[in-house]
Design a protein around this motif. Structure first.
Motif, PDB file in Angstrom:
ATOM      1  N   ALA A  68      63.536  35.074  85.281  1.00  0.00           N
ATOM      2  CA  ALA A  68      63.506  33.294  86.200  1.00  0.00           C
ATOM      3  C   ALA A  68      64.019  34.147  87.473  1.00  0.00           C
ATOM      4  CB  ALA A  68      63.498  32.597  84.928  1.00  0.00           C
ATOM      5  N   LEU A  69      64.476  35.074  87.033  1.00  0.00           N
ATOM      6  CA  LEU A  69      65.612  35.230  88.802  1.00  0.00           C
ATOM      7  C   LEU A  69      64.273  35.858  89.555  1.00  0.00           C
ATOM      8  CD1 LEU A  69      68.473  37.241  87.924  1.00  0.00           C
ATOM      9  CD2 LEU A  69      68.773  35.611  88.829  1.00  0.00           C
ATOM     10  N   PRO A  70      64.826  35.083  91.036  1.00  0.00           N
ATOM     11  CA  PRO A  70      64.662  35.959  92.215  1.00  0.00           C
ATOM     12  C   PRO A  70      64.591  37.384  92.659  1.00  0.00           C
ATOM     13  CG  PRO A  70      65.387  33.957  93.268  1.00  0.00           C
ATOM     14  CD  PRO A  70      66.133  34.049  91.340  1.00  0.00           C
ATOM     15  N   ILE A  71      63.159  38.305  93.097  1.00  0.00           N
ATOM     16  CA  ILE A  71      63.119  39.608  92.806  1.00  0.00           C
ATOM     17  C   ILE A  71      64.532  40.039  93.691  1.00  0.00           C
ATOM     18  CG2 ILE A  71      61.965  41.833  93.298  1.00  0.00           C
ATOM     19  CD1 ILE A  71      60.063  40.342  91.806  1.00  0.00           C
ATOM     20  N   TRP A  72      64.987  39.684  94.324  1.00  0.00           N
ATOM     21  CA  TRP A  72      66.029  39.873  95.389  1.00  0.00           C
ATOM     22  C   TRP A  72      67.221  39.626  94.820  1.00  0.00           C
ATOM     23  CZ3 TRP A  72      69.032  36.398  97.070  1.00  0.00           C
ATOM     24  CH2 TRP A  72      68.386  34.813  97.198  1.00  0.00           C
ATOM     25  N   LEU A  73      67.534  39.094  94.640  1.00  0.00           N
ATOM     26  CA  LEU A  73      69.209  38.911  93.457  1.00  0.00           C
ATOM     27  C   LEU A  73      69.884  39.690  93.141  1.00  0.00           C
ATOM     28  CD1 LEU A  73      71.288  36.348  94.055  1.00  0.00           C
ATOM     29  CD2 LEU A  73      69.883  35.450  91.633  1.00  0.00           C
ATOM     30  N   PRO A  74      69.216  40.518  92.192  1.00  0.00           N
ATOM     31  CA  PRO A  74      69.908  41.102  91.689  1.00  0.00           C
ATOM     32  C   PRO A  74      70.386  42.763  92.717  1.00  0.00           C
ATOM     33  CG  PRO A  74      68.376  40.654  89.452  1.00  0.00           C
ATOM     34  CD  PRO A  74      68.273  40.340  91.341  1.00  0.00           C
ATOM     35  N   TYR A  75      69.798  42.816  93.227  1.00  0.00           N
ATOM     36  CA  TYR A  75      69.863  44.053  94.619  1.00  0.00           C
ATOM     37  C   TYR A  75      71.113  42.990  95.352  1.00  0.00           C
ATOM     38  CZ  TYR A  75      65.339  46.192  92.677  1.00  0.00           C
ATOM     39  OH  TYR A  75      64.442  46.808  91.798  1.00  0.00           O
ATOM     40  N   ALA A  76      70.855  42.040  95.696  1.00  0.00           N
ATOM     41  CA  ALA A  76      72.046  41.036  96.793  1.00  0.00           C
ATOM     42  C   ALA A  76      72.855  41.057  96.296  1.00  0.00           C
ATOM     43  CB  ALA A  76      71.121  40.133  97.448  1.00  0.00           C
ATOM     44  N   VAL A  77      73.250  41.547  94.968  1.00  0.00           N
ATOM     45  CA  VAL A  77      74.331  40.925  94.087  1.00  0.00           C
ATOM     46  C   VAL A  77      74.989  42.686  93.920  1.00  0.00           C
ATOM     47  CG1 VAL A  77      75.929  40.599  92.390  1.00  0.00           C
ATOM     48  CG2 VAL A  77      73.942  38.762  93.165  1.00  0.00           C
ATOM     49  N   LEU A  78      74.481  43.453  93.727  1.00  0.00           N
ATOM     50  CA  LEU A  78      74.723  44.478  93.294  1.00  0.00           C
ATOM     51  C   LEU A  78      74.871  45.736  94.298  1.00  0.00           C
ATOM     52  CD1 LEU A  78      73.043  44.607  90.256  1.00  0.00           C
ATOM     53  CD2 LEU A  78      74.972  44.360  89.961  1.00  0.00           C
ATOM     54  N   LEU A  79      73.879  46.172  95.307  1.00  0.00           N
ATOM     55  CA  LEU A  79      74.143  46.669  95.970  1.00  0.00           C
ATOM     56  C   LEU A  79      75.196  46.750  96.840  1.00  0.00           C
ATOM     57  CD1 LEU A  79      70.471  47.319  97.887  1.00  0.00           C
ATOM     58  CD2 LEU A  79      71.777  49.121  95.980  1.00  0.00           C
ATOM     59  N   PRO A  80      75.983  45.353  97.614  1.00  0.00           N
ATOM     60  CA  PRO A  80      77.151  45.481  98.287  1.00  0.00           C
ATOM     61  C   PRO A  80      78.857  45.571  96.642  1.00  0.00           C
ATOM     62  CG  PRO A  80      75.601  43.143  98.596  1.00  0.00           C
ATOM     63  CD  PRO A  80      75.257  44.343  97.644  1.00  0.00           C
ATOM     64  N   VAL A  81      78.345  45.534  95.527  1.00  0.00           N
ATOM     65  CA  VAL A  81      79.211  45.195  94.731  1.00  0.00           C
ATOM     66  C   VAL A  81      79.391  47.230  94.953  1.00  0.00           C
ATOM     67  CG1 VAL A  81      79.616  45.763  91.922  1.00  0.00           C
ATOM     68  CG2 VAL A  81      78.884  43.399  93.216  1.00  0.00           C
ATOM     69  N   ALA A  82      78.665  48.027  94.561  1.00  0.00           N
ATOM     70  CA  ALA A  82      78.180  49.681  94.985  1.00  0.00           C
ATOM     71  C   ALA A  82      79.228  50.013  96.214  1.00  0.00           C
ATOM     72  CB  ALA A  82      77.058  49.654  94.301  1.00  0.00           C
ATOM     73  N   ALA A  83      78.791  49.273  97.207  1.00  0.00           N
ATOM     74  CA  ALA A  83      79.571  49.394  98.228  1.00  0.00           C
ATOM     75  C   ALA A  83      81.084  49.110  98.495  1.00  0.00           C
ATOM     76  CB  ALA A  83      79.287  48.912  99.366  1.00  0.00           C
ATOM     77  N   VAL A  84      81.127  48.120  97.492  1.00  0.00           N
ATOM     78  CA  VAL A  84      83.144  47.414  97.645  1.00  0.00           C
ATOM     79  C   VAL A  84      83.716  48.349  96.494  1.00  0.00           C
ATOM     80  CG1 VAL A  84      84.394  45.899  97.325  1.00  0.00           C
ATOM     81  CG2 VAL A  84      82.707  45.157  98.423  1.00  0.00           C
ATOM     82  N   ALA A  85      82.804  48.889  95.270  1.00  0.00           N
ATOM     83  CA  ALA A  85      83.548  49.976  94.308  1.00  0.00           C
ATOM     84  C   ALA A  85      83.257  51.402  94.946  1.00  0.00           C
ATOM     85  CB  ALA A  85      82.337  50.099  93.175  1.00  0.00           C
ATOM     86  N   LEU A  86      82.858  51.012  95.749  1.00  0.00           N
ATOM     87  CA  LEU A  86      82.879  53.098  97.207  1.00  0.00           C
ATOM     88  C   LEU A  86      84.484  53.126  97.331  1.00  0.00           C
ATOM     89  CD1 LEU A  86      79.276  54.165  96.382  1.00  0.00           C
ATOM     90  CD2 LEU A  86      81.121  55.425  94.998  1.00  0.00           C
ATOM     91  N   LEU A  87      84.575  52.084  98.417  1.00  0.00           N
ATOM     92  CA  LEU A  87      85.041  52.236  99.276  1.00  0.00           C
ATOM     93  C   LEU A  87      86.238  52.123  98.670  1.00  0.00           C
ATOM     94  CD1 LEU A  87      84.000  49.596 102.242  1.00  0.00           C
ATOM     95  CD2 LEU A  87      83.995  51.903 102.401  1.00  0.00           C
ATOM     96  N   TRP A  88      86.928  51.067  97.702  1.00  0.00           N
ATOM     97  CA  TRP A  88      87.728  50.713  96.846  1.00  0.00           C
ATOM     98  C   TRP A  88      88.417  52.226  96.159  1.00  0.00           C
ATOM     99  CZ3 TRP A  88      89.130  51.007  91.526  1.00  0.00           C
ATOM    100  CH2 TRP A  88      90.650  50.363  91.402  1.00  0.00           C
ATOM    101  N   MET A  89      87.182  52.969  95.682  1.00  0.00           N
ATOM    102  CA  MET A  89      87.730  54.219  95.467  1.00  0.00           C
ATOM    103  C   MET A  89      88.136  54.508  96.547  1.00  0.00           C
ATOM    104  SD  MET A  89      84.430  55.336  92.584  1.00  0.00           S
ATOM    105  CE  MET A  89      85.001  56.805  92.324  1.00  0.00           C
ATOM    106  N   GLY A  90      87.931  54.974  97.613  1.00  0.00           N
ATOM    107  CA  GLY A  90      88.839  55.676  98.539  1.00  0.00           C
ATOM    108  C   GLY A  90      89.916  54.965 100.286  1.00  0.00           C
ATOM    109  N   LYS A  91      90.388  54.204  99.346  1.00  0.00           N
ATOM    110  CA  LYS A  91      91.114  53.319  99.802  1.00  0.00           C
ATOM    111  C   LYS A  91      92.711  53.924  99.775  1.00  0.00           C
ATOM    112  CE  LYS A  91      93.300  50.306  96.106  1.00  0.00           C
ATOM    113  NZ  LYS A  91      93.751  50.509  96.226  1.00  0.00           N
TER     114      LYS A  91
END
Length: 158
Positions: free
Chosen positions: A44-67
């Motif tokens: 029922a979710l739009p196909i793009w929605l999980p990608y729009a949420v999870l890809l930025p979450v991955a980027a933030v997690a990797l940036l946070w690990m290197g802070k």
């Protein structure tokens, strides 16, 4: 007129403990795989929605690990090592040494004192060991990951 002295601290050494560049590929790959699974599990979710949420979450997690940043700051009077928000005046350091990648597991294993201040990043090979001589501090030594320990030690001694 008040007598205020401006103490300008100079940066003698600075390094951010970023994750390796190649971690970004598996990080985004894992986020995309999870997004695909969400798409298959919740049609029922739009196909793009999980990608729009999870890809930025991955980027933030990797940036946070290197802070974490390692820097040596100095004035004409004092030099300090800063690791994140923690700082150590060089005046309380009695000995310092480089811990190569090959000796890191021993330094972090059985030989590690539980009272030591440790900032370890698995993706950074060498470390710096700073033995303290401060009767007011129960910390026996600092053990800090850094990519160029020779430069850190040189900046602390100058």
């Amino acid at each position: 007129m008040s007598d205020t002295r401006a103490t300008s601290q100079t940066v003698r050494y600075r390094e951010r403990l970023w994750v390796p560049w190649w971690w970004w590929l598996p990080g985004f790959g894992l986020a995309a795989l999870i997004a695909l699974e969400v798409n298959q599990g919740v049609p029922a979710l739009p196909i793009w929605l999980p990608y729009a949420v999870l890809l930025p979450v991955a980027a933030v997690a990797l940036l946070w690990m290197g802070k974490t940043e390692v820097r040596v700051m100095g004035t004409t009077d004092a030099v300090e090592l800063w690791v994140g928000a923690a700082h150590l005046p060089v005046s309380v350091v009695s000995r310092s040494a480089e811990v190569p990648r090959s000796a890191k597991s021993a330094a972090l294993g059985r030989q590690l004192d539980p009272a030591a201040f440790v900032v370890h990043r698995a993706w950074v090979g060498p470390m710096v060991l700073l033995v303290l001589d401060d009767p007011d501090d129960p910390t026996p030594y600092w053990l800090v990951s850094c990519r160029r320990p020779d430069r850190v030690l040189a900046a602390l001694k100058d």
